[in-house]
Design a protein around this motif. Structure first.
Motif, PDB file in Angstrom:
ATOM      1  N   ASP A  27       0.816  -1.213   0.000  1.00 33.60           N
ATOM      2  CA  ASP A  27       0.000   0.000   0.000  1.00 33.60           C
ATOM      3  C   ASP A  27       0.849   1.261   0.000  1.00 33.60           C
ATOM      4  N   ILE A  28       2.162   1.102   0.196  1.00 34.19           N
ATOM      5  CA  ILE A  28       3.048   2.251   0.232  1.00 34.19           C
ATOM      6  C   ILE A  28       4.396   1.864  -0.373  1.00 34.19           C
ATOM      7  N   ALA A  29       4.964   2.778  -1.164  1.00 33.26           N
ATOM      8  CA  ALA A  29       6.291   2.566  -1.747  1.00 33.26           C
ATOM      9  C   ALA A  29       7.036   3.890  -1.709  1.00 33.26           C
ATOM     10  N   ILE A  30       8.330   3.801  -1.544  1.00 32.86           N
ATOM     11  CA  ILE A  30       9.155   5.001  -1.507  1.00 32.86           C
ATOM     12  C   ILE A  30      10.368   4.791  -2.395  1.00 32.86           C
ATOM     13  N   ALA A  31      10.807   5.847  -3.053  1.00 27.88           N
ATOM     14  CA  ALA A  31      11.981   5.784  -3.918  1.00 27.88           C
ATOM     15  C   ALA A  31      12.862   6.993  -3.637  1.00 27.88           C
ATOM     16  N   VAL A  32      14.154   6.784  -3.778  1.00 29.29           N
ATOM     17  CA  VAL A  32      15.130   7.830  -3.476  1.00 29.29           C
ATOM     18  C   VAL A  32      16.159   7.887  -4.588  1.00 29.29           C
ATOM     19  N   SER A  33      16.558   9.086  -4.954  1.00 27.06           N
ATOM     20  CA  SER A  33      17.661   9.285  -5.880  1.00 27.06           C
ATOM     21  C   SER A  33      18.370  10.572  -5.484  1.00 27.06           C
ATOM     22  N   GLY A  34      19.685  10.533  -5.510  1.00 25.54           N
ATOM     23  CA  GLY A  34      20.401  11.734  -5.105  1.00 25.54           C
ATOM     24  C   GLY A  34      21.872  11.663  -5.419  1.00 25.54           C
ATOM     25  N   ILE A  35      22.555  12.714  -5.012  1.00 24.23           N
ATOM     26  CA  ILE A  35      23.995  12.825  -5.206  1.00 24.23           C
ATOM     27  C   ILE A  35      24.624  12.962  -3.831  1.00 24.23           C
ATOM     28  N   ALA A  36      25.183  11.855  -3.338  1.00 27.24           N
ATOM     29  CA  ALA A  36      25.745  11.833  -1.995  1.00 27.24           C
ATOM     30  C   ALA A  36      27.213  12.265  -1.979  1.00 27.24           C
ATOM     31  N   GLY A  37      27.846  12.329  -3.151  1.00 31.58           N
ATOM     32  CA  GLY A  37      29.217  12.788  -3.227  1.00 31.58           C
ATOM     33  C   GLY A  37      30.217  11.699  -2.897  1.00 31.58           C
ATOM     34  N   LEU A  39      31.884  13.143  -5.300  1.00 34.93           N
ATOM     35  CA  LEU A  39      31.876  13.638  -6.687  1.00 34.93           C
ATOM     36  C   LEU A  39      30.479  13.496  -7.264  1.00 34.93           C
ATOM     37  N   GLY A  40      30.291  14.039  -8.456  1.00 34.90           N
ATOM     38  CA  GLY A  40      29.052  13.827  -9.180  1.00 34.90           C
ATOM     39  C   GLY A  40      28.110  15.002  -9.212  1.00 34.90           C
ATOM     40  N   GLY A  41      28.355  16.009  -8.416  1.00 33.84           N
ATOM     41  CA  GLY A  41      27.466  17.161  -8.398  1.00 33.84           C
ATOM     42  C   GLY A  41      27.692  18.087  -9.578  1.00 33.84           C
ATOM     43  N   SER A  42      26.722  18.960  -9.792  1.00 36.38           N
ATOM     44  CA  SER A  42      26.814  19.979 -10.837  1.00 36.38           C
ATOM     45  C   SER A  42      26.243  21.279 -10.280  1.00 36.38           C
ATOM     46  N   HIS A  43      26.292  22.331 -11.062  1.00 35.91           N
ATOM     47  CA  HIS A  43      25.727  23.604 -10.629  1.00 35.91           C
ATOM     48  C   HIS A  43      24.226  23.477 -10.377  1.00 35.91           C
ATOM     49  N   GLU A  44      23.530  22.757 -11.262  1.00 34.15           N
ATOM     50  CA  GLU A  44      22.082  22.583 -11.136  1.00 34.15           C
ATOM     51  C   GLU A  44      21.713  21.597 -10.030  1.00 34.15           C
ATOM     52  N   HIS A  72      18.335  19.468   0.040  1.00 39.83           N
ATOM     53  CA  HIS A  72      19.746  19.829  -0.182  1.00 39.83           C
ATOM     54  C   HIS A  72      20.459  19.620   1.143  1.00 39.83           C
ATOM     55  N   PHE A  73      21.015  18.436   1.322  1.00 33.17           N
ATOM     56  CA  PHE A  73      21.688  18.085   2.567  1.00 33.17           C
ATOM     57  C   PHE A  73      23.150  18.507   2.521  1.00 33.17           C
ATOM     58  N   GLN A  74      23.675  18.823   3.679  1.00 34.02           N
ATOM     59  CA  GLN A  74      25.094  19.156   3.830  1.00 34.02           C
ATOM     60  C   GLN A  74      25.782  18.002   4.539  1.00 34.02           C
ATOM     61  N   GLY A  75      27.069  17.837   4.270  1.00 35.88           N
ATOM     62  CA  GLY A  75      27.851  16.832   4.963  1.00 35.88           C
ATOM     63  C   GLY A  75      28.610  15.952   3.997  1.00 35.88           C
ATOM     64  N   ASN A  76      29.278  14.962   4.573  1.00 37.38           N
ATOM     65  CA  ASN A  76      30.007  14.014   3.730  1.00 37.38           C
ATOM     66  C   ASN A  76      29.038  12.955   3.213  1.00 37.38           C
ATOM     67  N   ARG A  77      29.544  12.023   2.432  1.00 36.57           N
ATOM     68  CA  ARG A  77      28.702  11.006   1.796  1.00 36.57           C
ATOM     69  C   ARG A  77      27.855  10.244   2.819  1.00 36.57           C
TER      70      ARG A  77
END
Length: 96
Positions: A27-37, A39-44, A72-77
């Motif tokens: 009845d519930i599903a969650i999905a996550v996608s991100g850039i944890a570093g 590397l891999g980040g961009s200006h956008e 927009h989280f701060q910190g290390n990976r």
């Protein structure tokens, strides 16, 4: 959606969450996608950008409801990953 918006996007997590819900007896599903570093980040989409999508199935009429969140989280990976899990769990708890 991946070609149009990239892997790290609200459109992709929305499709992922709905896809899981349609394939699973849930009845519930969650999905996550991100850039944890680090590397891999961009200006956008800098390191720390995370999208969380949730999809809920109404038990009465089987209608699906979706919600999308951007962070927009701060910190290390490791810290970014932990913050992502914490927020995902908060979202699930608030939806149930």
């Amino acid at each position: 959606s991946i070609r149009s918006f990239g892997v790290v996007s609200d459109a992709v997590v929305a499709e992922m969450a709905e896809g899981v819900l349609n394939k699973a007896d849930a009845d519930i599903a969650i999905a996550v996608s991100g850039i944890a570093g680090p590397l891999g980040g961009s200006h956008e989409k800098p390191v720390g950008t995370v999208y969380i999508g949730i999809c809920l199935r109404n038990k009465m009429d089987k209608k699906l409801t979706k919600a999308l969140y951007k962070f927009h989280f701060q910190g290390n990976r490791s810290e970014i990953r932990n913050k992502t899990v914490e927020e995902a769990l908060k979202i699930i708890l608030s939806a149930t």
